[in-house]
Design a protein around this motif. Sequence first.
Motif, PDB file in Angstrom:
ATOM      1  N   VAL A   1      29.006 -85.230 -32.440  1.00  0.00           N
ATOM      2  CA  VAL A   1      29.348 -86.196 -31.391  1.00  0.00           C
ATOM      3  C   VAL A   1      28.113 -86.922 -30.874  1.00  0.00           C
ATOM      4  CG1 VAL A   1      30.259 -86.375 -29.056  1.00  0.00           C
ATOM      5  CG2 VAL A   1      31.335 -84.843 -30.681  1.00  0.00           C
ATOM      6  N   GLY A   2      28.259 -88.230 -30.642  1.00  0.00           N
ATOM      7  CA  GLY A   2      27.219 -89.003 -29.965  1.00  0.00           C
ATOM      8  C   GLY A   2      27.797 -89.472 -28.644  1.00  0.00           C
TER       9      GLY A   2
ATOM     10  N   ILE B   1      31.568 -89.113 -34.529  1.00  0.00           N
ATOM     11  CA  ILE B   1      32.384 -89.420 -33.357  1.00  0.00           C
ATOM     12  C   ILE B   1      31.486 -89.972 -32.256  1.00  0.00           C
ATOM     13  CG2 ILE B   1      33.895 -88.439 -31.604  1.00  0.00           C
ATOM     14  CD1 ILE B   1      34.549 -86.257 -33.692  1.00  0.00           C
ATOM     15  N   VAL B   2      31.888 -91.118 -31.707  1.00  0.00           N
ATOM     16  CA  VAL B   2      31.078 -91.768 -30.677  1.00  0.00           C
ATOM     17  C   VAL B   2      31.885 -91.857 -29.395  1.00  0.00           C
ATOM     18  CG1 VAL B   2      29.889 -93.871 -30.051  1.00  0.00           C
ATOM     19  CG2 VAL B   2      29.867 -93.118 -32.408  1.00  0.00           C
ATOM     20  N   LEU B   3      31.302 -91.393 -28.298  1.00  0.00           N
ATOM     21  CA  LEU B   3      31.978 -91.447 -26.993  1.00  0.00           C
ATOM     22  C   LEU B   3      31.182 -92.365 -26.080  1.00  0.00           C
ATOM     23  CD1 LEU B   3      32.408 -87.594 -26.546  1.00  0.00           C
ATOM     24  CD2 LEU B   3      34.073 -89.155 -27.520  1.00  0.00           C
TER      25      LEU B   3
ATOM     26  N   PRO C   1      42.980 -89.501 -34.639  1.00  0.00           N
ATOM     27  CA  PRO C   1      42.690 -89.324 -36.060  1.00  0.00           C
ATOM     28  C   PRO C   1      41.295 -89.848 -36.379  1.00  0.00           C
ATOM     29  CG  PRO C   1      44.721 -90.561 -35.709  1.00  0.00           C
ATOM     30  CD  PRO C   1      44.047 -90.471 -34.390  1.00  0.00           C
ATOM     31  N   ALA C   2      40.712 -89.281 -37.442  1.00  0.00           N
ATOM     32  CA  ALA C   2      39.374 -89.693 -37.837  1.00  0.00           C
ATOM     33  C   ALA C   2      39.343 -91.181 -38.158  1.00  0.00           C
ATOM     34  CB  ALA C   2      38.924 -88.889 -39.042  1.00  0.00           C
TER      35      ALA C   2
ATOM     36  N   GLU D   1      32.149 -99.057 -39.723  1.00  0.00           N
ATOM     37  CA  GLU D   1      31.433 -97.958 -40.355  1.00  0.00           C
ATOM     38  C   GLU D   1      32.310 -96.721 -40.497  1.00  0.00           C
ATOM     39  OE1 GLU D   1      28.046 -97.454 -37.868  1.00  0.00           O
ATOM     40  OE2 GLU D   1      27.263 -99.441 -38.327  1.00  0.00           O
ATOM     41  N   GLY D   2      33.537 -96.795 -39.973  1.00  0.00           N
ATOM     42  CA  GLY D   2      34.459 -95.682 -40.150  1.00  0.00           C
ATOM     43  C   GLY D   2      34.306 -94.559 -39.139  1.00  0.00           C
ATOM     44  N   ARG D   3      33.573 -94.828 -38.053  1.00  0.00           N
ATOM     45  CA  ARG D   3      33.418 -93.767 -37.070  1.00  0.00           C
ATOM     46  C   ARG D   3      34.622 -93.707 -36.144  1.00  0.00           C
ATOM     47  NH1 ARG D   3      27.586 -93.014 -37.249  1.00  0.00           N
ATOM     48  NH2 ARG D   3      26.724 -95.021 -37.869  1.00  0.00           N
ATOM     49  N   THR D   4      34.830 -92.520 -35.577  1.00  0.00           N
ATOM     50  CA  THR D   4      35.857 -92.353 -34.547  1.00  0.00           C
ATOM     51  C   THR D   4      35.212 -92.726 -33.225  1.00  0.00           C
ATOM     52  OG1 THR D   4      36.555 -90.418 -35.793  1.00  0.00           O
ATOM     53  CG2 THR D   4      37.534 -90.726 -33.616  1.00  0.00           C
TER      54      THR D   4
END
Lengths: 221, 227, 236
Positions: C78-79, C153-155, C29-30, C181-184
């Motif tokens: 995506v990062g 979104i950070v991987l 989920p986000a 910061e609320g990122r996934t």
Amino acid sequence: MNVFLAILWKDLLVEWRSRDRVVAMLVFSLLVVVVFHFSLPGGATAQTRATAPGLLWIAYVFAALLGLGRSFSAELENEALSGIALVPVDRGWVFLGKGAANLLVLGVVQAVTACVFALVFEVDLTPVAGRLAGVVALGSLGLCSIGTLFAAVAVRTRFREVMLPLLLLPLLVPVLLGSVRATSALLADGTAPFAAIQLLIVTDAVYLILSFLGFEYVLEE
Amino acid sequence: MTGYADGSTALRASGILLALLALAYGGQVILAPNDSMQGVVQKILYVHVPCAFAAYLGFLVTAVCSGFYLATNDERYDRVAAAAAEMGVLFCTLVIVTGPIWAKGTWGHWWAWDPRLTVTLLLWFIYLAYLLLRSFTEGSERTARLAAVYGIAGALAIPLNYFAIDLFGGAAMHPENLQRGSLGQGMGWPFAVGVATAVAAFAHLLLLRVGLEASVSPSGGRLSIRG
Amino acid sequence: MSEPAIAARRLEKRFGHATALTGVDLEVPAGSSLAVLGPNGAGKSTLLRLMAGLGRPSGGSLSICGEPAHDRAARARVGFVGHATFLYAALTARENVLFAARLHRVPHAAARVEERLAQEGLEGVAHLAAGALSRGMAQRLAVARGLVHDPEIVLLDEPFAGLDRRAAQRLAGRLADLRHEGRTAVLATHDVGLAAQVADVAIVLAAGRIAHEVRAPQRDVAALERAYAAAAEASP
């Protein structure tokens, strides 16, 4: 468009920092001209002047192969190629940026080589300089477009230095034929035959589109 | 494709092909008349031209399957593309070997840079580059993708090469035997049988080769030829 | 966003005869964090690279906010900070991040780059060639580069590998920031303790399959460690 400019800027900046590619291409080109001079006995005669356009383009193709083979060498470190594959746009723009950088570097080498050629073969290029530059640009566009595409392909194989000429040379025949014919005519009587220019334009268009579309697949894992 | 469904179908197909070959041999060598100008050496064209058909057909198959592979990511298309290239290069080699034999017999020298022979020679080089690319790339998915891009590039380069060489290359010394009525009396049928045989041989070898590849691969495929 | 940030359905990835991933079903989920654990060769990197859009699935589907992961639109969200740093040794630290900003069409790129460099504590070395940086600094630069376009979104693929204690703590702090910061976030790692600390959900991969899934792993780190050990045992 931004991606195109970003890649072009980056490539030229990396090249400027070390200048090893352009220097290698220049030295190689000049050596080729010297070797040609020695392999044609009798020096600059009418006969050798007739073959000059062909020899010039051979020198250009060899220099291009050298430059193209090295154009992805910066991307091999730290998997930078994957870094570029992450762009949020069509990967064809990456191809355009790289191709443009290759074209500019090759152009510099070609200009210097042409001057040396003119000296060695005692050909006067000044009356046709502008049109010659146009023909060379047209031919080099074809060279650098599929050249950049297959440089990216070759860099992902095991014997990349050998792979690139093997893949490219059969595909470069139309470019070579058109360019040599146009160059010959320019040096002989200052005109550029329409058929040759037409061939170059069609080939360039086909190869540009193919490379733009194909790059998406070549950068995939 | 998985090629032939089973061994007996393949065997039956081989039998049919051999029968065709016998028919072709009989028709061409024994029954067909000798050419009035070239003599018996003209008969090698019954092999040369059909093989050329098969060689170009081979690259067309490779290119089309390459396109489908890139669009669908289905490795079965890649298997057919690779097999077609392997078979195609065989036929292309035959064309380049039989060509000079005919040339020496009729024109008096082994080679001439005429458009069709030159383009076929370039096709041969493109085939070889394609096969070398496949063998020098590691990882079957990467190999399939890179080879597919080259397959399409090669296919586009062939007509470009033809126009280029036609405009500027060597003298046109090929007989224009693709026009109606240009073949002599009694040569039409053996010629047609020759082309049919070459195409059948190409298809047969292609199916055998794809079948071999599919039996080695774990995922296989659902389509097959049933006898 | 009603769709999950990341959704995989029967995801499969084959490389020739070898199967790297098979039957992977998951939903992230986000705003949540997922930790992907597993021994070497389990498929962690493959999973993250597919999420980043670097390859196409062999079977099943993988979507980012509803779009296929390998599409351009998905790549924009995506990062990715991978095993390798994606850095150009000949360019300075600043130029490397600027390049990434331009590739992702970040507005006011120059200012953004300075912000990111400051965030990673790299202002002092920004003018140095990336090739001259230490491993820890290069890693931080890779993070700055990967996040320059402010992705939702950070991987991160094993970002702690080879870092000393201080650098690792700093990175853990950054991960906490990303959550705030609320990122996934999706993190692939060997470190069970760390995974339990930062993740909302932890999965254990073994031979390309999800062997174990633990929600709120910080509540029972021991269970997660047992699951990881079991997976490591089962692997060839």
